[in-house]
Design a protein around this motif. Structure first.
Motif, short mmCIF file in Angstrom:
data_model
loop_
_atom_site.label_atom_id
_atom_site.label_comp_id
_atom_site.label_asym_id
_atom_site.label_seq_id
_atom_site.Cartn_x
_atom_site.Cartn_y
_atom_site.Cartn_z
N VAL A 101 0.84 -1.21 0.00
CA VAL A 101 0.00 0.00 0.00
C VAL A 101 0.87 1.25 0.00
O VAL A 101 0.63 2.18 -0.78
N LEU A 102 1.89 1.29 0.86
CA LEU A 102 2.74 2.49 0.91
C LEU A 102 3.47 2.71 -0.40
O LEU A 102 3.49 3.83 -0.93
N PHE A 103 4.09 1.68 -0.94
CA PHE A 103 4.84 1.83 -2.18
C PHE A 103 3.90 2.27 -3.31
O PHE A 103 4.22 3.18 -4.07
N THR A 104 2.77 1.62 -3.42
CA THR A 104 1.83 1.91 -4.50
C THR A 104 1.29 3.34 -4.41
O THR A 104 1.24 4.05 -5.42
N THR A 105 0.93 3.77 -3.21
CA THR A 105 0.39 5.13 -3.08
C THR A 105 1.49 6.18 -3.17
O THR A 105 1.27 7.25 -3.74
N MET A 106 2.68 5.90 -2.65
CA MET A 106 3.78 6.88 -2.75
C MET A 106 4.21 7.09 -4.19
O MET A 106 4.70 8.17 -4.54
N HIS A 129 -3.64 -3.54 -6.95
CA HIS A 129 -2.72 -3.39 -5.82
C HIS A 129 -3.39 -2.85 -4.56
O HIS A 129 -2.83 -2.98 -3.48
N LEU A 130 -4.58 -2.24 -4.72
CA LEU A 130 -5.17 -1.50 -3.60
C LEU A 130 -6.58 -1.89 -3.22
O LEU A 130 -7.02 -1.57 -2.12
N ASP A 131 -7.32 -2.54 -4.09
CA ASP A 131 -8.74 -2.80 -3.88
C ASP A 131 -8.98 -4.31 -3.79
O ASP A 131 -8.96 -5.02 -4.80
N ALA A 132 -9.21 -4.79 -2.57
CA ALA A 132 -9.35 -6.24 -2.34
C ALA A 132 -10.54 -6.82 -3.11
O ALA A 132 -10.46 -7.94 -3.61
N GLU A 133 -11.64 -6.09 -3.19
CA GLU A 133 -12.82 -6.59 -3.92
C GLU A 133 -12.54 -6.70 -5.41
O GLU A 133 -12.88 -7.69 -6.04
#
Length: 176
Positions: free
Chosen positions: A29-34, A42-46
């Motif tokens: 999450v940190l790497f992807t958002t940074m 990478h961010l949405d489990a659904e």
């Protein structure tokens, strides 16, 4: 310093790196958002649950950065000048949260620099492998490496005796 000098990085050298790393949700999450990557895989489990992977996929740019980082202590810590580039980066299998990555590196090419005395160019082939023994990343990169210092010369990155370190004041001049 634990990195190897150019002269120690002979073609055919294989290093099985000691440090391993389990990838966490926070890492992803940190790497992807940074890095401003809004990819829902990478961010949405659904969203990811409905994908071919059935779960969140770790950002591949994090994967390659981790693979290179895991190789630093035994290869280039304190002995590299700079990364020069990547000629190949492949991701043959996905990385998922909870996977543990280890790295094996082969030196596949080494030559003295023609333009920078005291350095050499080394090509590394890094294999990132998960706990299922699947290759998750193959990265081929070239790096400029320091040659072993001549006797009596300071190591790269260390000031010569009597000279201040960059950004630190030198000794006060003597006053008579």
């Amino acid at each position: 310093m634990s990195g190897l000098w150019f002269e120690q990085l002979e073609v055919g050298l294989r290093v099985q790196h000691a440090t391993t790393r389990t990838v966490t949700e926070t890492d992803n999450v940190l790497f992807t958002t940074m890095t401003m990557n809004p990819q829902p895989l990478h961010l949405d489990a659904e969203f990811a649950a409905r994908s071919q992977y059935g779960q969140i996929l770790v950002n591949s740019m994090f994967t390659v950065a981790l693979v290179i980082g895991l190789a630093v202590p035994e290869l280039t810590l304190g002995t590299t000048v700079a990364n020069l580039g990547f000629s190949r980066v492949d991701f043959p299998a996905p990385v998922f949260i909870g996977d543990t990555i280890h790295v094996v590196t082969d030196v596949i090419e080494a030559r003295r620099s023609r333009s920078r005395p005291g350095t050499g160019i080394v090509t590394f082939e890094h294999h990132g492998i998960n706990q299922r023994d699947e290759t998750v990343c193959l990265a081929v990169r070239a790096a400029m490496m320091h040659c072993r210092p001549e006797p009596g010369r300071p190591e790269p990155g260390r000031p010569e005796p009597g000279r201040p370190e960059p950004g630190r004041p030198g000794p006060e001049p003597e006053r008579s």
